[in-house]
Design an enzyme around this catalytic site. Structure first.
Site, mmCIF file in Angstrom:
data_model
loop_
_atom_site.group_PDB
_atom_site.id
_atom_site.type_symbol
_atom_site.label_atom_id
_atom_site.label_comp_id
_atom_site.label_asym_id
_atom_site.label_seq_id
_atom_site.Cartn_x
_atom_site.Cartn_y
_atom_site.Cartn_z
ATOM 1 N N GLU A 34 71.745 37.415 -17.970
ATOM 2 C CA GLU A 34 70.652 37.955 -18.771
ATOM 3 C C GLU A 34 70.981 39.285 -19.450
ATOM 4 O O GLU A 34 70.514 39.545 -20.547
ATOM 5 C CB GLU A 34 69.401 38.124 -17.889
ATOM 6 N N SER A 92 21.195 6.340 -21.411
ATOM 7 C CA SER A 92 19.945 6.121 -20.659
ATOM 8 C C SER A 92 19.993 6.681 -19.248
ATOM 9 O O SER A 92 18.948 6.766 -18.595
ATOM 10 C CB SER A 92 19.632 4.629 -20.605
#
Length: 740
Positions: A137, A404
């Protein structure tokens, strides 16, 4: 008025306006003269310093540099200000939840949130982990001040040569700034913020502190943040104990954990690990011979696949934990939940088997199911067909039209306004604006008068709309909100369920009917403790008694009406032969949504079937596949026949027989115990006393395991309740009409 402005005689005013004007003119004139004199004096003074030749050139350059520096400083400040606005001290705290979940018996069933652990000091993190991180890194981490201009230039050249992004220019400090404060978006603005925040971090922390923060806060895949949590997740051990191969695997995860995580893509992970090992050699940290063994013996990964994990339930429970724990300052938690794994598996099987068997023909690809007890304790949540394919929870997050199945709220409003199940109503309705409701069978109603319970059982649209208009749609909204159902808006067709509701909230509304009228807020968390074992939340201790929101008698009337829906109405396929079942079907417009909502005295369950893209099904109604799914689940959910009686209904014959059996068993045990105690100790027996004691213990243990305990009828049960026609016909064994 004139006496106030003028003195006696009328000539001398109290305010001498001419004098004031003169003074103002004089003062302004004097001020201007002074300004001119000052300017002339300054000009005369600076005239003495008139430069020529090289001195003037140097002076001009210095002035220009000063101007440019001032402008640059202002520009730099303008660019840095947004970055400094992103800086927050709270970002250095964990700030995210890590929760371990237990079932209601205390067995671990899963985890959610981050896996975070920063308890390992930097001195105890092995050198291979640190070197693998730096080699991959940021090799010049200890040489730059937050931004590595040399490394950035080198990465730019390599990328230009490869005509692709093969190297990154971000330093470890820049990555930490992004992880702590910024989003992962790719933009120039974000990159500028990252640079300034890196300078800020370098000015506030030492290199060792920055390195420790990076190793603790970087995302490593699998929900793990930091090398310690990642080591526990991937290898099942502390980072203190990792070898070189495992350290290289961890070092390769910082760049793209979702791509290189071994449990996601093992081949890519192995290739990335070999790349990290090569970086260690290039950076001079190890020789080729030292990494050779790590290449031959790659890291072994701990398996995390758990097909029995109730993922749908855990996703919702994690949201509940965050809601409950908000503001308490605790982030690493253990929560005991209400889930029943047997019911969860039964619910998943019932839903998925229906869709796999009938979905293709009926054009149904998705569904959801929620099951809870009558007090709101959620026992099972199924948010879709395949959690691996889609984690969107259709049971708790999707809002679909209930059709419903919404009508019980309308009939509840009518009952609260004095109507009774036998009140006569018309199969017709007035118009609302330019809209007039139609029944499912077509037409605007027959106009004949029918009992209120019959209108609900046959699911007449006309009657439901007429009742909503008669008693007020605002009052209907109040009823729905009172029962904890949100998302419903006022409209002409709101009585037909045209608003979007979730399966979870809708099931909670029906649970209020099932328990006789006390408010139900669906819950999945019983207790929460922190990492120190301290009780953070207890439902029994911290939650108030649920209020009554429906009168007992009204809830009982509604339950009797809902029973007729199952016994002689549209919900016939949901009928159970071992207990009373009540509920309501629902179908939205164009057959996009199909529902069955129902309950017994023990469980309340809601089922929705449809499609994620809102495409219509092949005329699937709530009384068909949803009712069948509900029946399939509820048939196996009830393992104990000592089921409570639904308020307003008579006990089912099976429950009556079960209670009689348990009562007789309890009486026989009591007589046996008394006779055994009265026997002389020297009396002979065909069965040895020890054998008899063991059998009694086995019998007691089996009853406890199955939940079969002597029980009386539920409190408040009405023994003298008049039987309806449906009740008398059911006891007589007469066939009942049903509508699929």
């Amino acid at each position: 008025m004139s006496d106030w402005f003028f003195k006696q005689g009328g000539r001398d005013r109290i305010i001498d306006w001419l004098s004031i004007d003169s003074k103002i003119d004089s003062m302004m004139s004097e001020t201007w003269v002074r300004i001119c004199d000052s300017w002339n004096s300054a000009s005369s003074f600076f005239a003495r310093f008139r430069l020529t030749g090289w001195k003037r050139l140097f002076n001009e350059l210095a002035c220009e540099c000063l101007t440019l520096a001032t402008g640059g400083f202002i520009l730099l400040y303008a660019l840095a200000l947004p970055a400094f606005m992103e800086f927050s001290e709270e970002s250095f705290l964990t700030g995210q939840y890590s929760v371990k979940f237990l079932d209601r018996d205390g067995n671990e069933i899963g985890k959610r949130g981050i896996l975070h652990n920063d308890a390992v000091p930097l001195e105890e993190i092995p050198d291979p982990v640190i070197k693998a991180t730096l080699a991959t890194e940021d090799r010049r981490f200890f040489e730059h001040f937050g931004v590595d201009f040399q490394g950035t230039l080198r990465a730019l050249i390599e990328n230009l040569r490869a005509d692709a992004v093969v190297q990154g220019g971000s330093t470890l400090t820049q990555q930490l700034a992004k992880n702590l404060f910024l989003s992962p978006e790719r933009s120039i603005q974000r990159k500028l913020k990252e640079v300034f925040l890196a300078f800020l971090l370098e000015s506030r922390f030492t290199k060792r502190e920055i390195l420790k923060l990076y190793l603790d806060r970087a995302y490593m895949g699998g929900g793990a943040f930091g090398v310690e949590a990642a080591s526990q997740f991937y290898f099942g051990k502390s980072v203190r104990d990792v070898n070189l191969a495992e350290a290289a695997l961890l070092g390769g995860l910082f760049k793209a954990p979702t791509s290189y995580a071994p449990h996601i893509n093992l081949a890519a992970s192995r290739a990335r690990t070999n790349e990290v090992l090569s970086n260690l050699v290039e950076a001079g940290f190890y020789t080729a011979g030292q990494v050779y063994d790590a290449r031959l013996h790659p890291a072994k990964i701990v398996e995390h696949n758990d097909p029995s994990s109730p993922d749908w339930f855990l996703d919702w429970a994690f949201e509940e934990v965050q809601r409950i724990a908000k503001g308490k300052g605790e982030f690493v938690l253990t929560a005991r939940t209400t889930v029943d794994l047997n019911l969860q598996r039964a619910a998943e099987e019932a839903l998925t088997s229906t869709i796999r068997r009938e979905g293709r023909h009926n054009r149904v690809k998705s569904g959801a199911l929620v099951s809870m007890e009558t007090d709101g304790a959620v026992r099972a949540i199924v948010g879709g067909v395949d959690y691996g394919a889609s984690q969107f929870n259709r049971a708790t997050a999707a809002r679909r039209q209930p059709g419903s199945s919404f009508k019980p709220y309308v009939y509840l409003l009518a009952l609260e306004n004095g109507y009774k199940p036998n009140t006569m109503v018309r199969d017709s309705s007035r118009s609302c604006g330019n809209w007039t409701p139609k029944n499912y069978s077509g037409g605007y109603g027959s106009g004949r008068r029918v009992p209120l319970s019959y209108a609900l059982a046959k699911s007449y649209n006309t009657t439901a709309v007429d009742l909503s208009l008669k008693f007020g749609r605002d009052n209907l909204l109040e009823v729905v909100n009172r029962l904890g159902v949100t998302g419903v808006t006022k409209s002409c067709s709101m009585a037909l369920g045209d608003g979007g509701v979730t399966v979870l909230e809708h099931t909670g509304g029906y649970a209020t009917f099932a328990n006789g009228g006390r408010l139900v807020r669906p819950y999945g968390i019983l207790e929460i403790v922190n990492s120190r074992g301290e009780l953070v939340y207890s439902r029994e201790r911290d939650e108030p008694e649920p209020p009554r929101v429906i009168e007992q008698s009204v809830a009982e009337d509604l339950n009797r009406m809902l029973q007729e829906v199952v016994e002689a109405g549209t919900g016939g396929r949901a009928r159970l032969d071992f207990t009373n079942a009540v509920g309501k079907t629902g179908t939205s417009s164009s057959y996009r949504d199909a529902w069955f909502m129902g309950f017994t005295g023990k469980y309340v369950t809601g089922v929705w079937l449809g499609n994620d893209d809102f495409r219509p099904t092949n005329r699937v109604t709530g009384g068909s596949l949803p009712a069948e799914t509900w029946h399939a689940y509820m048939s196996v959910a009830h393992t104990d026949m000592n089921i409570p009686t639904i308020p307003g209904l008579r006990p089912h014959p099976v429950q009556v027989a079960e209670r009689q059996r348990l009562a007789e068993l309890a009486s026989a045990e009591g007589s046996f115990a008394n006779s055994d105690a009265q026997k002389p100790s020297n009396t002979a027996s065909l069965m040895p006393g020890k054998t008899r004691d063991v059998l009694k213990q086995v019998s007691t243990a089996m009853r406890k395991a199955s939940g079969q305990e002597p029980a009386e009828g539920p409190p408040g049960e009405k023994e003298a309740q008049p039987k309806s026609d449906l009740g008398r016909r059911a006891e007589a064994g007469a066939p009942l009409r049903s509508r699929p």
